[in-house]
Write a protein that holds these residues in place. Structure first.
Motif, mmCIF file in Angstrom:
data_model
loop_
_atom_site.group_PDB
_atom_site.id
_atom_site.type_symbol
_atom_site.label_atom_id
_atom_site.label_comp_id
_atom_site.label_asym_id
_atom_site.label_seq_id
_atom_site.Cartn_x
_atom_site.Cartn_y
_atom_site.Cartn_z
ATOM 1 N N LEU A 6 0.977 -1.282 0.081
ATOM 2 C CA LEU A 6 0.045 -0.030 0.008
ATOM 3 C C LEU A 6 0.892 1.220 -0.072
ATOM 4 O O LEU A 6 1.934 1.365 0.939
ATOM 5 C CB LEU A 6 -0.891 0.240 1.218
ATOM 6 C CG LEU A 6 -1.828 1.223 1.499
ATOM 7 C CD1 LEU A 6 -2.519 1.662 0.443
ATOM 8 C CD2 LEU A 6 -2.274 1.250 2.895
ATOM 9 N N VAL A 7 0.629 1.954 -1.158
ATOM 10 C CA VAL A 7 1.406 3.375 -1.003
ATOM 11 C C VAL A 7 0.369 4.368 -0.750
ATOM 12 O O VAL A 7 -0.439 4.808 -1.677
ATOM 13 C CB VAL A 7 2.014 3.573 -2.361
ATOM 14 C CG1 VAL A 7 2.744 5.065 -2.128
ATOM 15 C CG2 VAL A 7 3.191 2.483 -2.406
ATOM 16 N N TRP A 8 0.560 5.002 0.421
ATOM 17 C CA TRP A 8 -0.631 6.358 0.805
ATOM 18 C C TRP A 8 0.219 7.528 0.234
ATOM 19 O O TRP A 8 1.133 7.947 1.000
ATOM 20 C CB TRP A 8 -1.024 6.306 2.085
ATOM 21 C CG TRP A 8 -2.060 7.214 2.538
ATOM 22 C CD1 TRP A 8 -1.918 8.742 2.507
ATOM 23 C CD2 TRP A 8 -3.290 6.889 2.812
ATOM 24 N NE1 TRP A 8 -2.982 9.134 2.871
ATOM 25 C CE2 TRP A 8 -3.892 8.076 2.993
ATOM 26 C CE3 TRP A 8 -4.092 5.715 2.723
ATOM 27 C CZ2 TRP A 8 -5.331 8.296 3.263
ATOM 28 C CZ3 TRP A 8 -5.497 5.816 3.068
ATOM 29 C CH2 TRP A 8 -6.079 6.950 3.279
ATOM 30 N N ASN A 12 7.945 7.089 -6.841
ATOM 31 C CA ASN A 12 8.958 6.139 -6.911
ATOM 32 C C ASN A 12 8.624 4.986 -6.176
ATOM 33 O O ASN A 12 9.128 3.831 -6.622
ATOM 34 C CB ASN A 12 10.206 6.910 -6.408
ATOM 35 C CG ASN A 12 10.770 7.786 -7.167
ATOM 36 O OD1 ASN A 12 11.624 7.518 -8.128
ATOM 37 N ND2 ASN A 12 10.668 9.073 -7.186
ATOM 38 N N ALA A 13 8.064 4.999 -4.932
ATOM 39 C CA ALA A 13 7.598 3.901 -4.242
ATOM 40 C C ALA A 13 6.738 2.601 -4.969
ATOM 41 O O ALA A 13 6.939 1.656 -4.998
ATOM 42 C CB ALA A 13 6.649 4.293 -2.974
ATOM 43 N N VAL A 14 5.791 3.485 -5.769
ATOM 44 C CA VAL A 14 4.782 2.621 -6.632
ATOM 45 C C VAL A 14 5.781 1.744 -7.677
ATOM 46 O O VAL A 14 5.474 0.422 -7.723
ATOM 47 C CB VAL A 14 3.764 3.522 -7.525
ATOM 48 C CG1 VAL A 14 3.221 2.585 -8.527
ATOM 49 C CG2 VAL A 14 2.503 3.896 -6.517
ATOM 50 N N GLN A 15 6.613 2.591 -8.322
ATOM 51 C CA GLN A 15 7.467 1.835 -9.407
ATOM 52 C C GLN A 15 8.403 0.771 -8.555
ATOM 53 O O GLN A 15 8.685 -0.313 -9.311
ATOM 54 C CB GLN A 15 8.187 2.852 -10.245
ATOM 55 C CG GLN A 15 7.082 3.875 -10.828
ATOM 56 C CD GLN A 15 8.079 4.646 -11.787
ATOM 57 O OE1 GLN A 15 8.314 4.428 -13.028
ATOM 58 N NE2 GLN A 15 8.554 5.892 -11.488
ATOM 59 N N ALA A 42 2.010 -6.505 -6.103
ATOM 60 C CA ALA A 42 0.936 -5.799 -6.729
ATOM 61 C C ALA A 42 0.974 -4.363 -5.750
ATOM 62 O O ALA A 42 1.307 -4.421 -4.482
ATOM 63 C CB ALA A 42 -0.541 -6.314 -6.487
ATOM 64 N N VAL A 43 0.151 -3.186 -6.245
ATOM 65 C CA VAL A 43 0.341 -2.012 -5.451
ATOM 66 C C VAL A 43 -0.970 -1.422 -5.325
ATOM 67 O O VAL A 43 -1.612 -1.290 -6.536
ATOM 68 C CB VAL A 43 1.426 -0.851 -6.130
ATOM 69 C CG1 VAL A 43 1.089 0.572 -5.363
ATOM 70 C CG2 VAL A 43 2.737 -1.483 -6.086
ATOM 71 N N VAL A 44 -1.514 -1.087 -4.264
ATOM 72 C CA VAL A 44 -2.895 -0.360 -4.212
ATOM 73 C C VAL A 44 -2.388 1.004 -3.661
ATOM 74 O O VAL A 44 -1.666 1.155 -2.769
ATOM 75 C CB VAL A 44 -3.751 -0.986 -3.015
ATOM 76 C CG1 VAL A 44 -4.756 -0.209 -2.733
ATOM 77 C CG2 VAL A 44 -4.228 -2.235 -3.770
ATOM 78 N N ALA A 45 -2.927 2.000 -4.124
ATOM 79 C CA ALA A 45 -2.246 3.477 -3.886
ATOM 80 C C ALA A 45 -3.684 4.095 -3.498
ATOM 81 O O ALA A 45 -4.788 4.174 -3.752
ATOM 82 C CB ALA A 45 -1.599 3.944 -5.063
ATOM 83 N N THR A 46 -3.243 5.576 -2.990
ATOM 84 C CA THR A 46 -4.165 6.540 -2.716
ATOM 85 C C THR A 46 -3.779 8.030 -3.428
ATOM 86 O O THR A 46 -2.495 8.015 -3.633
ATOM 87 C CB THR A 46 -4.425 6.999 -1.259
ATOM 88 O OG1 THR A 46 -3.268 7.754 -0.720
ATOM 89 C CG2 THR A 46 -4.877 5.807 -0.456
ATOM 90 N N ALA A 47 -4.417 8.579 -3.916
ATOM 91 C CA ALA A 47 -3.993 10.076 -4.669
ATOM 92 C C ALA A 47 -5.256 10.985 -4.894
ATOM 93 O O ALA A 47 -6.511 10.318 -4.682
ATOM 94 C CB ALA A 47 -3.398 9.946 -5.966
ATOM 95 N N GLY A 48 -5.070 12.171 -5.011
ATOM 96 C CA GLY A 48 -6.238 12.838 -5.497
ATOM 97 C C GLY A 48 -6.912 12.472 -6.744
ATOM 98 O O GLY A 48 -6.108 11.796 -7.610
#
Length: 350
Positions: free
Chosen positions: A168-170, A179-182, A190-196
């Motif tokens: 999880l990348v908040w 950079n953390a996602v990549q 797998a990546v679950v993320a938050t963003a506007g």
């Protein structure tokens, strides 16, 4: 003024920046000297005097700040074999780090000495201003994901075998988040993320499989649903308020219960102690740790050059050029304090 022999000096923690002459750095053992063509600014450069004494109490003054540089190698020190004079590179200028503490290695200057272990040759198609967005954000993300006292995940690799667990990348549209996602994807997760909401497609383009709006009232529940039956390999929590959500989510999901926080204030450290009683582990990321650890060369030397070359890793977020001289950096820092979104402010040098 002899070309290159100047820097942007900070005479004291609460003082004003001043462009003036500086001795040209030399390439000591393990170092290269870079003729700087682009500099990116970071929040650590923009903090005020009293806070600066807390964040970097060891720093000697007058100091040269700045971490993100890109340019051409003009000198190579003993022991450096993979970089040559004339190479186009990006580098993490480590002058503010406790173990370096040197104005010759601060990035706000025309020529800078950079440790080769955190320096990367860049392809011709990657401009200097785009390359300059990477060093500190890349190092911070790598520290959070890979250092043993943080999430301790496997290093990125080419090729990489897919893993079943989720990172999880908040705060994924921030410089560190991009950079953390990549990097998490490059380690097979797998990546679950938050963003506007306006940055969702951008974050998906970096490799996130699901992106949720951090402002939604049900965002924690939606993240739990997105992870589903998989295990949480860890969380990178970026920005104010991120730790509160990360703790709630980690309690509800199976996995390591590790959270690497890129908002290392005293409250974060206090909450990390309380979280341990509930089986959670919160650690504060220091972006410069890879300067001295095995993570630095694993990312900057081994992974990043081929990943940039074949396009699997992008220099993100995109640069916004806001000046063309060292004297423009203070204004860039003022703009940074006012807030930016999914972009990085860059000053170029002729």
């Amino acid at each position: 003024m002899i070309d290159g022999d100047e820097a942007l000096w900070l005479r004291s923690p609460g003082g004003r920046f001043e462009v003036r002459s500086a001795p040209r750095p030399t390439a000591g053992p393990g170092l290269v000297v870079i003729r700087v063509r682009a500099i990116a600014v970071n929040p650590v450069d923009a903090i005020g005097g009293p806070l600066r004494r807390i964040v970097t109490p060891w720093l000697r003054y007058p100091a040269v700040l700045g971490s993100d540089v890109a340019g051409e190698v003009v000198a190579v020190g003993d022991g450096v074999t993979r970089l040559r004079i004339g190479d186009r590179v990006l580098g993490y200028a480590a002058g503010q780090e406790r173990i370096r503490n040197s104005p010759a290695e601060g990035g706000f200057r025309r020529y800078v000495a950079v440790l080769a272990r955190v320096c990367t040759a860049i392809p011709d198609e990657v401009t200097f201003e785009r390359a300059a967005v990477l060093p500190l954000a890349l190092s911070t993300a790598a520290a959070g994901l890979f250092e043993a006292d943080q999430l301790g995940l496997p290093m990125p690799a080419i090729p990489v075998a897919p893993r079943e667990d989720v990172v999880l990348v908040w705060g994924a549209s921030t410089s560190v988040g991009c950079n953390a996602v990549q990097l998490a994807r490059a380690s097979g997760f797998a990546v679950v993320a938050t963003a506007g909401r306006r940055n969702h497609e951008f974050v998906r383009s970096l490799g996130a499989e699901a992106v949720l709006d951090y402002r939604d009232g049900d965002v924690d529940q939606r993240i739990v649903e997105a992870v589903g039956d998989r295990r949480l390999a860890g969380t990178v929590a970026i920005g104010s308020g991120s730790l509160t959500h990360a703790l709630r989510i980690a309690r509800r999901l199976p996995g390591t219960k590790r959270i690497a926080s890129a908002y290392p204030d005293p409250i974060t450290r206090a909450r990390s102690l309380a979280a341990r009683a509930r089986g959670l582990r919160v650690s504060s990321i220091w972006g410069g740790t890879p300067v001295r650890s095995a993570v630095g060369p694993a990312v900057f030397r081994d992974y990043l050059p081929p990943a940039l070359e074949d396009g699997r890793f992008r220099a993100a977020p995109g640069p916004v050029v806001v000046g063309a001289s060292l004297g423009d950096i203070p204004e860039a820092l003022a703009r940074l304090r006012a807030g930016v979104s999914a972009s990085k402010l860059v000053v170029t040098l002729e």
